[in-house]
Design a protein around this motif. Structure first.
Motif, PDB file in Angstrom:
ATOM      1  N   ARG A   6       0.822  -1.223   0.000  1.00 41.88           N
ATOM      2  CA  ARG A   6       0.000   0.000   0.000  1.00 41.88           C
ATOM      3  C   ARG A   6       0.846   1.259   0.000  1.00 41.88           C
ATOM      4  NH1 ARG A   6      -5.581  -0.173   1.092  1.00 41.88           N
ATOM      5  NH2 ARG A   6      -5.283   2.085   1.071  1.00 41.88           N
ATOM      6  N   GLY A   7       2.158   1.111  -0.167  1.00 41.89           N
ATOM      7  CA  GLY A   7       3.024   2.288  -0.251  1.00 41.89           C
ATOM      8  C   GLY A   7       3.556   2.766   1.091  1.00 41.89           C
ATOM      9  N   LEU A   8       3.306   2.007   2.168  1.00 37.99           N
ATOM     10  CA  LEU A   8       3.854   2.407   3.469  1.00 37.99           C
ATOM     11  C   LEU A   8       5.247   1.806   3.636  1.00 37.99           C
ATOM     12  CD1 LEU A   8       0.702   1.856   5.752  1.00 37.99           C
ATOM     13  CD2 LEU A   8       1.374   3.911   4.496  1.00 37.99           C
ATOM     14  N   THR A   9       6.112   2.505   4.333  1.00 39.37           N
ATOM     15  CA  THR A   9       7.471   2.005   4.561  1.00 39.37           C
ATOM     16  C   THR A   9       7.535   1.315   5.917  1.00 39.37           C
ATOM     17  OG1 THR A   9       8.385   3.781   3.222  1.00 39.37           O
ATOM     18  CG2 THR A   9       9.907   2.654   4.695  1.00 39.37           C
ATOM     19  N   PRO A  10       8.103   0.090   5.966  1.00 40.53           N
ATOM     20  CA  PRO A  10       8.139  -0.657   7.221  1.00 40.53           C
ATOM     21  C   PRO A  10       9.123  -0.116   8.253  1.00 40.53           C
ATOM     22  CG  PRO A  10       8.446  -2.110   5.326  1.00 40.53           C
ATOM     23  CD  PRO A  10       8.556  -0.704   4.832  1.00 40.53           C
ATOM     24  N   ARG A  11       8.803  -0.386   9.503  1.00 39.45           N
ATOM     25  CA  ARG A  11       9.713  -0.259  10.635  1.00 39.45           C
ATOM     26  C   ARG A  11       9.284  -1.342  11.608  1.00 39.45           C
ATOM     27  NH1 ARG A  11       9.693   5.597  10.918  1.00 39.45           N
ATOM     28  NH2 ARG A  11      10.740   5.326  12.890  1.00 39.45           N
ATOM     29  N   VAL A  12      10.143  -1.754  12.488  1.00 40.58           N
ATOM     30  CA  VAL A  12       9.829  -2.938  13.300  1.00 40.58           C
ATOM     31  C   VAL A  12      10.210  -2.712  14.760  1.00 40.58           C
ATOM     32  CG1 VAL A  12      10.196  -5.422  13.573  1.00 40.58           C
ATOM     33  CG2 VAL A  12      10.304  -4.412  11.292  1.00 40.58           C
ATOM     34  N   HIS A  13       9.286  -3.038  15.698  1.00 43.53           N
ATOM     35  CA  HIS A  13       9.653  -3.201  17.110  1.00 43.53           C
ATOM     36  C   HIS A  13      10.320  -4.576  17.211  1.00 43.53           C
ATOM     37  CE1 HIS A  13       6.932   0.112  18.018  1.00 43.53           C
ATOM     38  NE2 HIS A  13       7.302   0.065  19.283  1.00 43.53           N
ATOM     39  N   ALA A  14      11.632  -4.591  17.363  1.00 40.19           N
ATOM     40  CA  ALA A  14      12.367  -5.847  17.219  1.00 40.19           C
ATOM     41  C   ALA A  14      13.225  -6.154  18.442  1.00 40.19           C
ATOM     42  CB  ALA A  14      13.271  -5.766  15.978  1.00 40.19           C
ATOM     43  N   ASN A  15      13.166  -7.406  18.881  1.00 41.10           N
ATOM     44  CA  ASN A  15      14.100  -7.918  19.902  1.00 41.10           C
ATOM     45  C   ASN A  15      14.080  -7.073  21.184  1.00 41.10           C
ATOM     46  OD1 ASN A  15      14.687  -8.992  17.306  1.00 41.10           O
ATOM     47  ND2 ASN A  15      16.718  -9.613  18.001  1.00 41.10           N
ATOM     48  N   GLN A  16      12.869  -6.690  21.611  1.00 43.58           N
ATOM     49  CA  GLN A  16      12.755  -5.897  22.842  1.00 43.58           C
ATOM     50  C   GLN A  16      12.841  -6.782  24.085  1.00 43.58           C
ATOM     51  OE1 GLN A  16       8.999  -3.870  23.420  1.00 43.58           O
ATOM     52  NE2 GLN A  16       9.608  -3.029  25.395  1.00 43.58           N
ATOM     53  N   LEU A  17      12.007  -7.830  24.120  1.00 48.50           N
ATOM     54  CA  LEU A  17      11.925  -8.644  25.337  1.00 48.50           C
ATOM     55  C   LEU A  17      12.718  -9.937  25.209  1.00 48.50           C
ATOM     56  CD1 LEU A  17       8.076  -8.141  25.976  1.00 48.50           C
ATOM     57  CD2 LEU A  17       9.982  -6.826  26.927  1.00 48.50           C
ATOM     58  N   SER A  18      13.065 -10.309  23.966  1.00 47.86           N
ATOM     59  CA  SER A  18      13.796 -11.569  23.767  1.00 47.86           C
ATOM     60  C   SER A  18      14.460 -11.555  22.384  1.00 47.86           C
ATOM     61  CB  SER A  18      12.814 -12.748  23.833  1.00 47.86           C
ATOM     62  OG  SER A  18      11.790 -12.589  22.867  1.00 47.86           O
ATOM     63  N   TYR A  19      15.352 -12.501  22.159  1.00 46.63           N
ATOM     64  CA  TYR A  19      15.896 -12.696  20.811  1.00 46.63           C
ATOM     65  C   TYR A  19      14.754 -13.143  19.903  1.00 46.63           C
ATOM     66  CZ  TYR A  19      20.490 -12.549  22.966  1.00 46.63           C
ATOM     67  OH  TYR A  19      21.593 -12.150  23.657  1.00 46.63           O
ATOM     68  N   HIS A  48      14.363  -0.810  19.372  1.00 43.60           N
ATOM     69  CA  HIS A  48      14.528  -1.472  20.683  1.00 43.60           C
ATOM     70  C   HIS A  48      15.882  -2.180  20.723  1.00 43.60           C
ATOM     71  CE1 HIS A  48      10.886  -0.784  23.009  1.00 43.60           C
ATOM     72  NE2 HIS A  48      10.194  -0.923  21.894  1.00 43.60           N
ATOM     73  N   LEU A  49      15.991  -3.412  20.094  1.00 40.04           N
ATOM     74  CA  LEU A  49      17.280  -4.094  19.958  1.00 40.04           C
ATOM     75  C   LEU A  49      17.941  -4.361  21.306  1.00 40.04           C
ATOM     76  CD1 LEU A  49      18.642  -1.920  16.996  1.00 40.04           C
ATOM     77  CD2 LEU A  49      16.960  -3.757  16.947  1.00 40.04           C
ATOM     78  N   THR A  50      17.114  -4.669  22.291  1.00 39.02           N
ATOM     79  CA  THR A  50      17.649  -4.945  23.627  1.00 39.02           C
ATOM     80  C   THR A  50      18.419  -6.263  23.636  1.00 39.02           C
ATOM     81  OG1 THR A  50      15.666  -3.809  24.411  1.00 39.02           O
ATOM     82  CG2 THR A  50      16.973  -4.973  26.072  1.00 39.02           C
ATOM     83  N   HIS A  51      18.003  -7.197  22.780  1.00 37.29           N
ATOM     84  CA  HIS A  51      18.662  -8.508  22.689  1.00 37.29           C
ATOM     85  C   HIS A  51      19.166  -8.694  21.260  1.00 37.29           C
ATOM     86  CE1 HIS A  51      16.916  -9.657  26.590  1.00 37.29           C
ATOM     87  NE2 HIS A  51      15.887  -8.940  26.179  1.00 37.29           N
ATOM     88  N   LEU A  52      20.482  -8.683  21.081  1.00 37.60           N
ATOM     89  CA  LEU A  52      21.036  -8.766  19.731  1.00 37.60           C
ATOM     90  C   LEU A  52      22.028  -9.914  19.615  1.00 37.60           C
ATOM     91  CD1 LEU A  52      21.781  -5.031  18.801  1.00 37.60           C
ATOM     92  CD2 LEU A  52      19.979  -6.499  17.875  1.00 37.60           C
ATOM     93  N   SER A  53      21.794 -10.817  18.676  1.00 38.18           N
ATOM     94  CA  SER A  53      22.767 -11.871  18.383  1.00 38.18           C
ATOM     95  C   SER A  53      23.831 -11.305  17.440  1.00 38.18           C
ATOM     96  CB  SER A  53      22.058 -13.049  17.694  1.00 38.18           C
ATOM     97  OG  SER A  53      21.622 -12.634  16.404  1.00 38.18           O
ATOM     98  N   ASP A  54      24.921 -12.046  17.270  1.00 39.64           N
ATOM     99  CA  ASP A  54      25.950 -11.616  16.316  1.00 39.64           C
ATOM    100  C   ASP A  54      25.358 -11.495  14.912  1.00 39.64           C
ATOM    101  OD1 ASP A  54      27.791 -11.513  18.332  1.00 39.64           O
ATOM    102  OD2 ASP A  54      28.727 -13.448  17.856  1.00 39.64           O
ATOM    103  N   ALA A  55      24.459 -12.433  14.570  1.00 38.99           N
ATOM    104  CA  ALA A  55      23.854 -12.383  13.228  1.00 38.99           C
ATOM    105  C   ALA A  55      22.995 -11.120  13.074  1.00 38.99           C
ATOM    106  CB  ALA A  55      22.998 -13.632  12.997  1.00 38.99           C
TER     107      ALA A  55
END
Ligand code: NIG
Ligand code: FE
Length: 351
Positions: A239-252, A269-276
């Motif tokens: 629909r022409g909207l650009t994504p953004r994501v609430h990611a990895n806030q409470l867990s991987y 958020h990115l509170t939990h970040l793996s090397d990947a």
């Protein structure tokens, strides 16, 4: 817009002189990553910066402000907030601080959001607009001149779209508007999350898209899994909207890599970040947005932003201002916490 820039739209040229430290954000113009100039001046014309340099070399201007040695920096951009809500959850913060496990944000997460959903649905348009306008003023007083805000406390087609309409049409100063129907599964759909995703990607999207530029999803256990998040973002993109994501806030989870794969503007958020996850952020165009007020308020472990910066990703800071996990509208506070707790230098955090 700053006072000086406002004046510039009516005067031909407005100068601010005797600036002790001027942040230009252009390393070609001054020292370090902030492009710092000392004893500087700046000239605005037509609401734009027309000239920067030494105070002694400033061209003549129609209006001149004397900064008397103070610092001048561009307005903050707060790229992540949830200001379309009613009600109050400060009691949740008090309960969390008492240390009771049952009160932890991890445990309460979606439950707390549903408390705000009930209050938001019960509010009038005027009440939502007044609350939003109050926060916009509060942010401006603390130096935020560009802000994003999102829906996510209505969770019906009518309630989500009217919240976005309030932001688009009734309150000045909200530059960027995001559709977050996929915040949590609406209580009415607790037994059929798939049907809720159909609503978010169908009728609700149709109602909300005219008011929004961005689409967001809370990709997390207890909210939306990777497949559901992908469906939501793909429908928004179509629909022409650009994504953004609430990611990895409470867990991987899959949120960060999904965001990069779908070329989301940001993963937040990115509170939990793996090397990947860090590798994906470094290789893609998605901005890694950290929300220090959230770890502060929920007593989560602070993420190591140094690791993400050193990998080469673009990093942003934002307040995440919302009634549950981060009830602050202050970018200066978030800058301070990012430096104190998250391994950023002051220059990186201000930038
Ligand atoms: O970004 N994580 C999801 N949403 C918000 C919190 C919403 C709430 O607790 O009301 C956040 O932290
Ligand atoms: Fe958020």
């Amino acid at each position: 817009m700053t006072a000086a820039a406002t004046a510039a739209s009516t005067a031909a040229a407005t100068a601010v002189v005797n600036i002790g430290s001027l942040v230009t954000n252009d390393p070609a113009l001054g020292d370090g990553p902030l492009g710092l100039l000392e004893d500087a001046a700046v000239v605005f014309e037509g609401g734009r910066v027309a000239w920067v340099g030494a105070t002694g070399a400033a061209p003549a201007a129609d209006a001149v402000y004397d900064a008397a040695g103070r610092a001048l920096l561009p307005g903050f951009v707060d790229s992540h907030s949830h200001l379309l809500f009613a009600g109050d959850r400060t009691g949740e913060f008090a309960a969390r601080m008492s240390g009771r496990r049952a009160a932890s944000y991890q445990k309460r997460g979606a439950g707390g959001i549903r408390t705000t959903v009930a209050a938001t649905r019960a509010a009038t348009d005027g009440e939502l607009a007044a609350n939003l306008a109050r926060f916009v003023r509060e942010m401006l007083r603390q130096g935020t001149t560009t802000l994003e805000t999102k829906s996510g406390y209505g969770l019906t087609a009518a309630d989500e779209s009217r919240a976005l309409r309030v932001a688009a049409e009734r309150v000045a100063g909200v530059e960027e508007i995001t559709y977050l129907g996929a915040h949590v599964v609406a209580p009415e759909y607790a037994d059929d999350p798939g049907a809720y995703v159909d609503l978010v990607t169908g009728e609700m999207l149709d109602a909300c898209a005219p008011y929004a530029r961005w689409i967001d999803v809370f990709c997390e256990k207890g909210a939306f899994d990777g497949d559901q998040a992908r469906a939501v973002l793909a429908a928004g993109k179509a629909r022409g909207l650009t994504p953004r994501v609430h990611a990895n806030q409470l867990s991987y989870g899959p949120g960060v890599q999904l965001a990069v794969e779908l070329e989301a503007a940001s993963a937040d958020h990115l509170t939990h970040l793996s090397d990947a996850d860090v590798g994906a952020l470094a290789s893609g165009s998605t901005v890694a947005t950290f929300l220090p007020g959230c770890e502060f308020s929920t007593r989560a472990v602070y993420p190591d932003v140094r690791r993400v910066l050193d990998a080469g990703a673009t990093v942003a800071l934002s307040t995440d201002c919302n009634p549950g996990s981060s009830f602050t509208s202050s970018m200066p506070f978030c800058v301070a916490v990012a430096v104190r707790e998250m391994g950023m230098t002051p220059d990186e955090a201000v930038w």
